[in-house]
Each structure stands twice: as structure tokens, then as C-alpha cells.
Design a protein around this motif. Sequence first.
Motif, PDB file in Angstrom:
ATOM      1  N   GLU A 158      -8.463  -1.138  -0.178  1.00 45.77           N
ATOM      2  CA  GLU A 158      -8.012  -1.328   1.214  1.00 45.77           C
ATOM      3  C   GLU A 158      -7.885   0.007   1.937  1.00 45.77           C
ATOM      4  O   GLU A 158      -8.213   0.124   3.116  1.00 45.77           O
ATOM      5  CB  GLU A 158      -6.674  -2.061   1.231  1.00 45.77           C
ATOM      6  N   TYR A 159      -7.415   1.001   1.214  1.00 51.70           N
ATOM      7  CA  TYR A 159      -7.273   2.325   1.815  1.00 51.70           C
ATOM      8  C   TYR A 159      -8.661   2.855   2.236  1.00 51.70           C
ATOM      9  O   TYR A 159      -8.847   3.355   3.343  1.00 51.70           O
ATOM     10  CB  TYR A 159      -6.591   3.286   0.822  1.00 51.70           C
TER      11      TYR A 159
ATOM     12  N   HIS B  56      -3.525   8.219  -4.761  1.00 50.65           N
ATOM     13  CA  HIS B  56      -3.370   6.757  -4.612  1.00 50.65           C
ATOM     14  C   HIS B  56      -3.581   6.098  -5.965  1.00 50.65           C
ATOM     15  O   HIS B  56      -4.490   6.478  -6.706  1.00 50.65           O
ATOM     16  CB  HIS B  56      -4.413   6.192  -3.647  1.00 50.65           C
TER      17      HIS B  56
ATOM     18  N   GLU C 176     -10.049   1.375   5.374  1.00 51.67           N
ATOM     19  CA  GLU C 176      -9.506   1.948   6.617  1.00 51.67           C
ATOM     20  C   GLU C 176      -9.995   3.367   6.841  1.00 51.67           C
ATOM     21  O   GLU C 176     -10.358   3.742   7.945  1.00 51.67           O
ATOM     22  CB  GLU C 176      -7.980   1.988   6.518  1.00 51.67           C
TER      23      GLU C 176
ATOM     24  N   ASP D 221      -5.360  -1.662  -3.779  1.00 50.03           N
ATOM     25  CA  ASP D 221      -4.771  -0.911  -2.665  1.00 50.03           C
ATOM     26  C   ASP D 221      -5.692   0.249  -2.292  1.00 50.03           C
ATOM     27  O   ASP D 221      -5.824   0.596  -1.123  1.00 50.03           O
ATOM     28  CB  ASP D 221      -3.382  -0.393  -3.053  1.00 50.03           C
TER      29      ASP D 221
ATOM     30  N   ARG E 143       0.811  -1.203   0.000  1.00 49.91           N
ATOM     31  CA  ARG E 143       0.000   0.000   0.000  1.00 49.91           C
ATOM     32  C   ARG E 143       0.855   1.269   0.000  1.00 49.91           C
ATOM     33  O   ARG E 143       0.508   2.269  -0.581  1.00 49.91           O
ATOM     34  CB  ARG E 143      -0.943  -0.012   1.199  1.00 49.91           C
TER      35      ARG E 143
ATOM     36  N   LEU F 298       0.781   4.752  -2.729  1.00 48.85           N
ATOM     37  CA  LEU F 298       0.551   6.167  -2.410  1.00 48.85           C
ATOM     38  C   LEU F 298       1.659   6.959  -3.087  1.00 48.85           C
ATOM     39  O   LEU F 298       2.842   6.709  -2.841  1.00 48.85           O
ATOM     40  CB  LEU F 298       0.602   6.371  -0.887  1.00 48.85           C
TER      41      LEU F 298
END
Length: 319
Positions: A120-121, A112, A124, A117, A11, A15
Motif C-alpha cells: 500500500e505504501y 517499513h 501511494e 502495508d 500502516r 512504519l
Amino acid sequence: MRNNTLLIQERIMALIEHPRSPIAGKLEGVHLFHYDGAPCAQRVRFALHEKGLSRGREVKFDAGDPVSCAGQQGAWVSRQVSLVKKDHLTEAYALIQPNLVVPALVHDGRLHIESMDIVEYLDEAFGGAPLVPKNDTAVMEDATGLTRLGKELHRSIRFVTFRWGLRGLARLSKEDEEQLRDLLKNGNDTEQLVNFYEGYDRQSIPETIYEEHLEKLNAAFRDHEHRLSDGRDFLTGSDLTMADVIWAMKTLRLIECGYPFEQCFPLYFAWFQRISQRPSFREGVMGKHRLMSSAFKFKARLENLLGIGLKREVLMRVT
Ligand SMILES: N[C@@H](CCC(=O)N[C@@H](CS)C(=O)NCC(=O)O)C(=O)O
């Protein structure tokens, strides 16, 4: 634990710390650079809607004026990058996504890339029912494994859907190819676009390569069918996870190309139906894509009737 470390490392790579784009740092709230028909972008739109964000206003993908850059409460701002008009092969987009693919997402000025990924970001950043399983290590490992397999087979979807779906529609002109090569000098060509388009445009990819990619996908679907035979609702158990997200969008693309899931993998087809009935799928994924999706399905039906479609290829191998 090992999986967690791996996920975090992957991840960080996704970014972009110092974007070359002059607009990325100015974007407030959530802005998504995407294309309605692209499975990689559909995964992110699905996740955004699962997290309770709806599609907001449409803005030109490279607009940098203050009104366009403003955020939108409870929504994501849509910045369409047309893969048909080849917006992704422009200098303006190369500044945002150096690998020249969709999607890319900016959240409060931070850029991003890499669809899973980003999923997933978002999981969160926005909370809610987790797409990355947190409490059960076995489910977490299973979902991570299935997601990784989905990423590995990303190129197989490209080969199969270009060969039996898009066909000539997806060929690049000589100028587009040169532009692609030129713009990728700042990226890594992680998707091996140059290599793929060269072979595809010159029709020099051997038929066996396409068939091998189709076989890899068939093998994955056989496995999915088997795991669903215990009556579970989703690929890793009773909850929706990132594994369902990545596989559902591949499945949609293949259905649009005429893949006969209902006939070959009925449990997997029923799983897809469950996912496609979710509001996040209907609004986030289909929304403005509905018309194009129907057009693709119609084209696939005709090709299947003529015996030149994907259906025949699959039936020869699966049944
Ligand atoms: N690993 C990347 C793959 C992105 C990707 O390949 N996107 C496709 C659409 S699904 C694309 O933009 N393709 C451009 C092209 O084929 O010219 C991700 O998951 O974000």
C-alpha cells in the motif's frame, strides 16, 4: 470511510519510527530485505515491478558501507536474507525486523515492515495504476476484505506448506530455536514463530490442526472460484488489486507444494496463469526464484506420485 481509517492506522504501525538498526537511516532510494522463495517478500517484489522499479544490484543484507547504502535510479537494491541459512535469526537482522521475518523495506532512510502495508505504501509513493482501488467504494471494500482474509490465512499457508511441502527441511536446530527465542525479546512474535517451531520441531502438532488449516484455504479457493465464474479477470473485477497480489503469492507457494488447482478450481487456476504472465511476476517474483520453484514442483510431483503429497489430501476434501 471506516476502512480508510483502519488502513491508515495499520500502516502507521508498519512504519518503524526509530529503527534500532544502524544502517536503516543511511539507505538511499529503495532497499528490500527479502528472500526469493518467501511469498511475503514476493508480494512486495511484484508490487515494486508493477510500479516500474526493476531489481538492482545485490548487496549483503547487513552491509553498511557508503557504496552499498547508495540508491539506484529506477531500481530497488536487493538485500537477500536467506531463510535457509537462517540469516533472519541473526542479531543484525533482528535490529532491522524485530519480528525476525521477511520482508522489510527502506525507502530513503525510512523503515517499513508488514508486506501488505508495504504494498500500500508503494502504491501511494510511486503512483501508476492503483493496487488499492480508490474510486469505487464497493471494490475498495471487497479488495480490503479479501486482503484481510489473506492475512488471516497466512498461518494456514505456513502449516500446510511445512506439513506437505518443506517437511523436515524446515526444522530448526536446538541452537536456532534458542536463538529465535532470544532474539524475539525485542519483537512481538506477531507471527507466533516460537509456538509454531516448538510444535513443528517436536512433531507435537496434531494432524487435525494441519487439516483444519487446509480446510480454511480450500474454503477460500471455493469462494474465489465462485466469484470468477462471472467472467471477471481479477478477484474484485476488471482491475488488478492488492487482493490479487496477496492471493497470487499464496497460490504460487501451494502450487510448488503440489496443490492441484487446475483440477479443483479451473477458473482460479486460469486467473493465476493471467497473473503469472505479467512481467512483474516473471521478473519480480520468479526472476532468481525460478530454479528453486522448479525444484519444489519436481519434489511435489514425486510425492504426489508416491501418494504422500498435498494433491491427495486436497482431492479427498475438494472433489
Ligand atoms: N505479516 C508478515 C509475515 C512475514 C512472514 O511470516 N514472513 C515469512 C516468509 S513468507 C518469514 O520470514 N518466515 C520466517 C520463518 O518462518 O522462519 C508480513 O506480511 O510481512
